[in-house]
Write a protein that holds these residues in place. Structure first.
Motif, PDB file in Angstrom:
ATOM      1  N   GLY A 159       6.744   9.619 -41.356  1.00  0.00           N
ATOM      2  CA  GLY A 159       7.989   9.662 -40.747  1.00  0.00           C
ATOM      3  C   GLY A 159       8.930  10.462 -41.482  1.00  0.00           C
ATOM      4  N   VAL A 160       9.016  10.705 -42.756  1.00  0.00           N
ATOM      5  CA  VAL A 160       9.907  11.636 -43.193  1.00  0.00           C
ATOM      6  C   VAL A 160       9.558  13.202 -43.107  1.00  0.00           C
ATOM      7  CG1 VAL A 160      10.707  12.380 -45.514  1.00  0.00           C
ATOM      8  CG2 VAL A 160      10.466  10.102 -45.343  1.00  0.00           C
ATOM      9  N   THR A 161       8.224  13.475 -43.044  1.00  0.00           N
ATOM     10  CA  THR A 161       7.714  14.670 -42.705  1.00  0.00           C
ATOM     11  C   THR A 161       8.100  15.027 -41.236  1.00  0.00           C
ATOM     12  OG1 THR A 161       6.036  14.448 -44.452  1.00  0.00           O
ATOM     13  CG2 THR A 161       5.946  16.333 -42.747  1.00  0.00           C
ATOM     14  N   THR A 162       7.970  13.958 -40.528  1.00  0.00           N
ATOM     15  CA  THR A 162       8.088  14.069 -38.966  1.00  0.00           C
ATOM     16  C   THR A 162       9.709  14.468 -38.809  1.00  0.00           C
ATOM     17  OG1 THR A 162       6.488  12.775 -38.345  1.00  0.00           O
ATOM     18  CG2 THR A 162       8.180  12.919 -36.830  1.00  0.00           C
ATOM     19  N   LEU A 163      10.420  13.659 -39.504  1.00  0.00           N
ATOM     20  CA  LEU A 163      11.814  14.039 -39.219  1.00  0.00           C
ATOM     21  C   LEU A 163      12.384  15.270 -39.753  1.00  0.00           C
ATOM     22  CD1 LEU A 163      14.777  12.964 -38.585  1.00  0.00           C
ATOM     23  CD2 LEU A 163      14.954  12.191 -40.966  1.00  0.00           C
ATOM     24  N   ALA A 164      11.739  15.662 -40.907  1.00  0.00           N
ATOM     25  CA  ALA A 164      12.173  17.016 -41.452  1.00  0.00           C
ATOM     26  C   ALA A 164      11.728  18.313 -40.716  1.00  0.00           C
ATOM     27  CB  ALA A 164      11.782  17.183 -42.859  1.00  0.00           C
TER      28      ALA A 164
END
Length: 604
Positions: A159-164
């Motif tokens: 999720g965090v990689t997707t958001l960034a």
């Protein structure tokens, strides 16, 4: 006493100020988890930036190829098209490699964070006092360690990689489109407004919904754990149908909260897709009209359409991220609340060592009650000389087990002090206290593992000979020797392969091996049958010899071997003396003794 910090997050209607406090606490926990991995986190961010820069360059090379390379190719110059094709291929390969590296780096960071958090929850839960565990069900703790950590894992793993990457892709795409054709960029900017409105709506609706979802999941796990723990009672009283109906209701509630969360996410995702498609159509329409009158190159139009489509694709991914984010936020709130709990029995600031404890115990003006409840011990002044075996008798609820819990410092007194060798238990070094005081309860809990390993819990590092000597002392060696693998025989969880009496005998061996100065037996012989009790009486005499002992028992066969008997009623000692003295004096203990004698004559 500690404040119950977990409770607010189990309710759905949280006041705004309380909600902010919960959020601040959650962010503080998140910050403490991220600090140890800050360097690999920044490295992951750099990889994401690099992959997005490579990806955003692709449409620009397409525009160059259409507007410049193709005309040059018609004139016989193949160099521009070769450059455009090669550059596009290089950026695609570079973007793929950087994305793969970012995924691996993200996985390492997320697993490091989850390992840290899992250890924190386990160690903190062990450190909390007995009062916490008596009000905070095991099912809720299991929910923290399973479903809540899983929700965080889903967010951290991708999720965090997707958001960034999605947010960076949108920014770089918008900038690139504005530099390529500012009019098309203006259309994109206008489309952002309804996208922000939809995102805000989703933020408000999903925050409440995912709190409901985590709470419903926790209730379901609690009910399952309680049912399986008490399965004997459920089956004995034929309550399977009623328990199943309750579980079905909780399952339906969980299904409903999940369905509503999916519906909210579906509305959000569909709205973003609609806005994106309308924007692409607008860019194509306006750009096409401009291309017809010659004010816009065809290659720029193609690149603008690619950029517009690329701009809204990450919005859908952000919607998926926000779905995981809200679930993880609700989970983080509950984990932060658990970790914010403070022990009601704190370690002393300046611990006093007990190098050679004698076992002299004194209750000095002790008053006690559980939590904020009524007083259980109104005032207790009591002296137990070192080496004396004292039995506590009385009706259920008289306060006998409360005295035992105070002696073991499972709770702290409200007023007065409990002294061991003249030192307040609140000041005694915790390691010395646990070495000096051992409590054997009615439920002899055995862990999965061998019989010998369970006995060795009394003194980790004890030799096989010492373990066997402890077993012989309490009369359980022959039983263990008759097992298939002797002391290496494996027992199932909670020792279900052994009878209740056999488990208690093993717990006696464990206590003997620990060799405490003060031994507390809280109904420890209640699970033994008559032959088992006769077998363990000699072991008990060995176990109690030379040490201070507090014995709580309803069976007078255990009580009669004590040096002193205290009859407790309403938290007060109403009779005090040796067994023979109390029998001769007449009173409550004499009545109990007479009833016991009659029962022996009837069975004899």
């Amino acid at each position: 006493m500690s404040a119950t910090t977990e409770q607010p997050t189990d309710h759905l209607d949280v006041p705004r100020e309380e909600s902010r406090r919960i959020r601040r606490r959650s962010l503080a926990l998140l910050g403490s988890l991220l600090r140890p991995v800050s360097r690999p986190t920044w490295w992951t961010v750099a990889l994401v930036v690099g992959s997005q820069l490579a990806a955003v360059a692709g449409p620009a090379f397409v525009a160059y190829g259409i507007d410049h390379a193709l005309p040059a190719l018609t004139d016989g110059d193949a160099a521009p098209i070769t450059f455009a094709s090669g550059a596009y291929l290089v950026t695609a390969l570079l973007g793929g490699l950087l994305t793969a590296a970012a995924v691996r780096s993200t996985a390492r960071v997320s697993q490091t964070i989850l390992l840290d958090l899992r250890r924190r929850v386990f160690r903190h839960t062990q450190r909390l006092s007995l009062e916490f565990h008596e009000r905070y069900t095991s099912g809720r703790i299991i929910s923290r360690q399973t479903s809540d950590l899983d929700a965080l894992r889903e967010l951290l793993d991708g999720g965090v990689t997707t958001l960034a990457s999605s947010a960076l892709a949108m920014v770089l795409t918008a900038v690139s489109l504005a530099l390529l054709d500012w009019r098309s960029g203006l259309l994109l900017l206008v489309a952002v407004v309804p996208g922000l409105v939809v995102t805000r709506w989703f933020q408000v609706r999903s925050q409440v919904q995912y709190r409901k979802q985590r709470t419903a999941a926790a209730r379901l796990i609690v009910r399952f754990v309680e049912t399986m723990t008490g399965i004997r009672a459920v089956q004995a009283f034929r309550r399977e149908t009623q328990v199943a109906a309750t579980y079905d209701d909780l399952s339906e509630d969980y299904r409903g909260t999940n369905a509503e969360a999916i519906r909210v996410n579906g509305v959000f995702d569909t709205s973003l897709t609609l806005i994106g498609n309308v924007t692409v159509a607008a860019v194509l329409l306006v750009g096409g009209l401009r291309a017809l009158d010659g004010s816009l190159d065809v290659g720029v139009l193609v690149a603008a359409v690619l950029y517009a489509k690329r701009f809204f694709t990450p919005l859908s991914q952000i919607g998926m991220f926000y779905n995981a984010f809200q679930s993880a936020t609700a989970a983080l709130e509950k984990l932060a609340s658990l970790l914010a709990e403070e022990p009601t029995v704190p370690d002393p600031e300046r611990p006093v060592r007990l190098e050679r404890p004698r076992g002299d115990v004194r209750f000095d003006g002790v008053e006690f009650g559980y939590g904020s409840g009524p007083t259980v011990l109104p005032r207790l002044d009591l002296h137990l000389p070192a080496g004396q075996a004292v039995a506590l008798v009385g009706e259920t609820g008289a306060g006998k087990s409360t005295v035992a819990k105070l002696l073991a410092r499972f709770y702290d007194v409200r007023e007065g002090a409990v002294l061991l060798d003249g030192v307040d238990l609140r000041d005694v070094d915790p390691v010395d206290l646990r070495r000096a005081v051992v409590m054997v309860t009615q439920e002899a809990y055995l862990f999965s593992g061998s019989v010998g390993a369970n006995i060795a819990l009394g003194r980790p590092g004890a030799s096989a000979a010492e373990i066997e000597a402890a077993a012989r002392a309490v009369g359980v060696h022959d039983l263990i020797a008759s097992m298939p693998d002797g002391y290496d025989t494996e027992v199932d969880k909670r020792g279900v392969r052994l009878s209740a009496g056999q488990r208690q005998l093993v717990s006696f061996a464990r206590a003997f091996l620990a060799d405490p100065t003060l031994l507390i037996l809280d109904e420890a012989t209640s699970s033994l049958d008559v032959p088992g009790e006769a077998l363990v009486q000699e072991g008990l005499r060995t176990l109690l010899a030379g040490r201070t002992a507090v014995v709580i028992a309803h069976r007078l066969s255990t009580v009669m071997g004590s040096d002193r008997v205290l009859v407790v009623d309403g938290g007060r000692v109403v009779e005090d003396g040796s067994p023979a003295e109390l029998v001769a004096r007449g009173g409550r203990f004499a009545d109990l003794h007479e009833e016991w004698q009659r029962s022996l004559r009837r069975t004899g």
